[in-house]
Design an enzyme around this catalytic site. Structure first.
Site, PDB file in Angstrom:
ATOM      1  N   ASP A 105       0.784  -1.231   0.000  1.00  0.00           N
ATOM      2  CA  ASP A 105       0.000   0.000   0.000  1.00  0.00           C
ATOM      3  C   ASP A 105       0.817   1.283   0.000  1.00  0.00           C
ATOM      4  O   ASP A 105       0.344   2.314   0.444  1.00  0.00           O
ATOM      5  CB  ASP A 105      -0.907  -0.009   1.238  1.00  0.00           C
ATOM      6  N   GLU A 127       0.227  -9.027  -1.121  1.00  0.00           N
ATOM      7  CA  GLU A 127      -0.484  -8.431   0.025  1.00  0.00           C
ATOM      8  C   GLU A 127      -1.692  -7.619  -0.466  1.00  0.00           C
ATOM      9  O   GLU A 127      -1.878  -6.443  -0.155  1.00  0.00           O
ATOM     10  CB  GLU A 127       0.442  -7.569   0.888  1.00  0.00           C
ATOM     11  N   GLU A 141      -2.473   4.978   2.756  1.00  0.00           N
ATOM     12  CA  GLU A 141      -2.296   3.571   2.373  1.00  0.00           C
ATOM     13  C   GLU A 141      -3.598   2.911   1.926  1.00  0.00           C
ATOM     14  O   GLU A 141      -3.599   2.079   1.006  1.00  0.00           O
ATOM     15  CB  GLU A 141      -1.664   2.780   3.523  1.00  0.00           C
ATOM     16  N   HIS A 216       4.999   5.692  13.442  1.00  0.00           N
ATOM     17  CA  HIS A 216       5.456   6.552  12.353  1.00  0.00           C
ATOM     18  C   HIS A 216       4.347   6.998  11.408  1.00  0.00           C
ATOM     19  O   HIS A 216       4.582   7.766  10.503  1.00  0.00           O
ATOM     20  CB  HIS A 216       6.538   5.833  11.533  1.00  0.00           C
ATOM     21  N   ARG A 218       1.466   8.623   9.227  1.00  0.00           N
ATOM     22  CA  ARG A 218       1.143  10.015   8.924  1.00  0.00           C
ATOM     23  C   ARG A 218      -0.081  10.503   9.684  1.00  0.00           C
ATOM     24  O   ARG A 218      -0.103  11.626  10.177  1.00  0.00           O
ATOM     25  CB  ARG A 218       0.874  10.186   7.424  1.00  0.00           C
ATOM     26  N   HIS A 248      11.731   6.107  13.511  1.00  0.00           N
ATOM     27  CA  HIS A 248      11.741   6.283  12.053  1.00  0.00           C
ATOM     28  C   HIS A 248      12.533   7.547  11.683  1.00  0.00           C
ATOM     29  O   HIS A 248      12.521   8.520  12.423  1.00  0.00           O
ATOM     30  CB  HIS A 248      10.286   6.413  11.605  1.00  0.00           C
TER      31      HIS A 248
HETATM   32  C1  UD1 Z   1       6.240   5.062   3.998  1.00  0.00           C
HETATM   33  C2  UD1 Z   1       4.935   4.385   3.541  1.00  0.00           C
HETATM   34  C3  UD1 Z   1       4.325   3.626   4.716  1.00  0.00           C
HETATM   35  C4  UD1 Z   1       5.320   2.654   5.323  1.00  0.00           C
HETATM   36  C5  UD1 Z   1       6.576   3.397   5.697  1.00  0.00           C
HETATM   37  C6  UD1 Z   1       7.643   2.458   6.222  1.00  0.00           C
HETATM   38  C7  UD1 Z   1       3.711   5.698   1.838  1.00  0.00           C
HETATM   39  C8  UD1 Z   1       2.658   6.684   1.621  1.00  0.00           C
HETATM   40  N1  UD1 Z   1       3.978   5.412   3.117  1.00  0.00           N
HETATM   41  O1  UD1 Z   1       5.859   6.064   4.944  1.00  0.00           O
HETATM   42  O2  UD1 Z   1       3.197   2.920   4.264  1.00  0.00           O
HETATM   43  O3  UD1 Z   1       4.764   2.078   6.489  1.00  0.00           O
HETATM   44  O4  UD1 Z   1       7.086   4.066   4.543  1.00  0.00           O
HETATM   45  O5  UD1 Z   1       8.813   3.145   6.578  1.00  0.00           O
HETATM   46  O6  UD1 Z   1       4.276   5.190   0.897  1.00  0.00           O
HETATM   47  N2  UD1 Z   1      13.492   9.337   5.457  1.00  0.00           N
HETATM   48  C9  UD1 Z   1      14.865   9.361   5.455  1.00  0.00           C
HETATM   49  N3  UD1 Z   1      15.539   8.195   5.218  1.00  0.00           N
HETATM   50  C10 UD1 Z   1      14.921   7.018   4.985  1.00  0.00           C
HETATM   51  C11 UD1 Z   1      13.511   6.994   4.992  1.00  0.00           C
HETATM   52  C12 UD1 Z   1      12.803   8.149   5.222  1.00  0.00           C
HETATM   53  O7  UD1 Z   1      15.466  10.381   5.676  1.00  0.00           O
HETATM   54  O8  UD1 Z   1      15.585   6.000   4.774  1.00  0.00           O
HETATM   55  C13 UD1 Z   1      12.715  10.587   5.689  1.00  0.00           C
HETATM   56  C14 UD1 Z   1      12.672  11.469   4.481  1.00  0.00           C
HETATM   57  O9  UD1 Z   1      12.815  12.783   4.928  1.00  0.00           O
HETATM   58  C15 UD1 Z   1      11.291  11.288   3.929  1.00  0.00           C
HETATM   59  C16 UD1 Z   1      10.476  11.007   5.179  1.00  0.00           C
HETATM   60  O10 UD1 Z   1      11.382  10.277   6.014  1.00  0.00           O
HETATM   61  O11 UD1 Z   1      10.916  12.449   3.268  1.00  0.00           O
HETATM   62  C17 UD1 Z   1       9.211  10.209   4.988  1.00  0.00           C
HETATM   63  O12 UD1 Z   1       9.458   8.974   4.301  1.00  0.00           O
HETATM   64  P1  UD1 Z   1       8.354   8.385   3.275  1.00  0.00           P
HETATM   65  O13 UD1 Z   1       8.864   7.106   2.710  1.00  0.00           O
HETATM   66  O14 UD1 Z   1       7.910   9.438   2.324  1.00  0.00           O
HETATM   67  O15 UD1 Z   1       7.056   8.131   4.157  1.00  0.00           O
HETATM   68  P2  UD1 Z   1       6.826   7.230   5.435  1.00  0.00           P
HETATM   69  O16 UD1 Z   1       6.045   8.053   6.366  1.00  0.00           O
HETATM   70  O17 UD1 Z   1       8.084   6.583   5.886  1.00  0.00           O
END
Ligand code: UD1
Length: 385
Positions: A105, A127, A141, A216, A218, A248
């Site tokens: 998702d 899934e 999601e 974590h 949103r 996270h």
């Molecule tokens: C995303 C998924 C969520 C999943 C989660 C697992 C969507 C909408 N959401 O949410 O379903 O449960 O991943 O982690 O696809 N960042 C880093 N380094 C990383 C990862 C993230 O710096 O390795 C920071 C970045 O600033 C990024 C922010 O985290 O902009 C958010 O990450 P993002 O993958 O956009 O959304 P999640 O809230 O993690």
């Protein structure tokens, strides 16, 4: 893992993903496809998450064949969408994809699906069919998985309940398979292979209980600081518990939780843990408190009770079986549910003895067989009952 050779005439199946949980749950599928005669699996990473994805890939020895590297700091959902959609289909075409497999998702899953659809490449959804029934939770999601399901040709539903959701929405039963959850395959393999970190082993040896926490989502961000304060109260009331919370990397999550939880003697905030550390930590825990989707299944697979920090779950099978308890995201409810569980050994024992409704550890093999069936190579697999 050794790379499968690109054999002439083999069907090319591209596994496309971009986040840590997708990599973990697709790793067993890659391994099963690599063993399937006539199929060559390839990996397309969007790089939606950079550090966390790369760590997850390393645990399973996987290397992407192509990487779109789309992540930017504080990316919005629209930013991600605008970067993935134009590139994904083009790259899949260049990779010679006969089929693309997406997972769950995420924004990666939906955008790759849309882009593959525009290129006329069929999509298999791993899934598939999970539904909370609420577009606002989990956000975005619930929308991502529904939109993916509109366009997918093959759907790998983890449970009979998720299959029923898909048929209710009008999906052709011919393309729907009940496979079990690949998370069950992954967590059992890794928790059985890697020992618990020594400092946590020492806590257990000293008679403390471990509690694993993750938050974590949103939709929880607006109340996450209050949720963190409630968890701090629970930790203070239970000095016999050692809480471990891998925070996270999302800066918005870091800002919300560090002030309340950063200075408690029995609350350990860590960097995100790679799966090789996370799986044995979960297996050794008394309780998981989480708003994650995957941890609900992993807890059930390991026989560890889970307090779900959400108001609704798309994984109701675990609530019915008794291993999951909805704690919501209201700080008072959360305090009383988690505090209550940690004080009630009989209830924890009941939750531990619940049956695992998410799979038997053979999901990836069924998915690989269904993919081979799609290409006319083998018999259709029997559904997981
Ligand atoms: C995303 C998924 C969520 C999943 C989660 C697992 C969507 C909408 N959401 O949410 O379903 O449960 O991943 O982690 O696809 N960042 C880093 N380094 C990383 C990862 C993230 O710096 O390795 C920071 C970045 O600033 C990024 C922010 O985290 O902009 C958010 O990450 P993002 O993958 O956009 O959304 P999640 O809230 O993690």
């Amino acid at each position: 893992m050794t790379e499968p050779a690109l054999q002439e005439g083999n069907k090319r199946v591209v596994l496309a993903f971009g986040t840590r949980p997708e990599a973990t749950k697709m790793a067993p599928v890659y391994a099963a496809l690599a063993r399937q005669p006539g199929i060559t699996p390839l990996i397309l990473s969007t790089g939606q998450q950079r550090t966390m994805l790369d760590e997850a890939l390393a645990v399973f020895g996987l290397t992407p064949d192509e990487d779109l590297n789309v992540m930017t700091d504080r990316q919005t959902l629209a930013d991600l969408t605008a970067r993935i959609v134009p590139q994904a289909g083009r790259t899949l075409r260049a990779m010679g994809a006969d089929l693309v497999l997406v997972h769950g998702d995420t924004t990666t899953s939906f955008c790759v699906t849309l882009s593959a659809f525009y290129e006329g490449i069929p999509v298999g959804h791993v899934e598939a069919g999970l539904r909370s029934g609420n577009m606002a939770e989990p956000f975005p999601e619930e929308a991502n998985r529904r939109l993916t399901g509109v366009l997918s040709t093959l759907d790998f539903a983890p449970t009979p309940g998720s299959r029923a959701n898909l048929l209710r929405e009008g999906k052709d039963p011919h393309g729907v398979f009940v496979t079990g959850q690949t998370a069950v395959d992954a967590v059992r393999e890794v928790a059985g292979r890697v020992p618990l970190r020594p400092e946590w082993r020492e806590k257990l040896d000293a008679g403390q209980r471990l509690v694993t926490v993750t938050m974590h989502r949103r939709e929880n961000l607006p109340v996450m600081a209050d949720m963190a304060r409630a968890l701090a109260d629970v930790a203070q009331a239970h000095p016999d518990c050692h809480f471990v919370y891998p925070v996270h990397l999302n800066p918005a999550v870091q800002d919300a939780v560090r002030p309340a939880l950063g200075n408690l003697p029995n609350f350990e905030l860590t960097e995100p843990l790679d799966y090789a550390q996370m799986a044995p930590l979960m297996a050794a825990s008394t309780l998981l408190a989480t708003d994650s989707g995957g941890l609900q299944e992993e807890g059930a697979a390991l026989g560890v009770p889970v307090a779900v920090l959400r108001n609704v779950t798309e994984r109701p099978e675990g609530v019915e079986a008794g291993v999951l308890k909805l704690a919501g995201n209201d700080p008072d409810t959360l305090r009383s549910v988690i505090g209550g569980l940690l004080s009630d050994e009989a209830e924890l024992a009941r939750m531990r003895s619940a049956r695992n409704p998410y799979g038997d550890g053979q999901a990836a093999g069924r998915i690989a067989q269904a993919v081979a069936w799609h290409f006319g190579l083998v018999e259709r697999p029997a559904d997981w009952a």
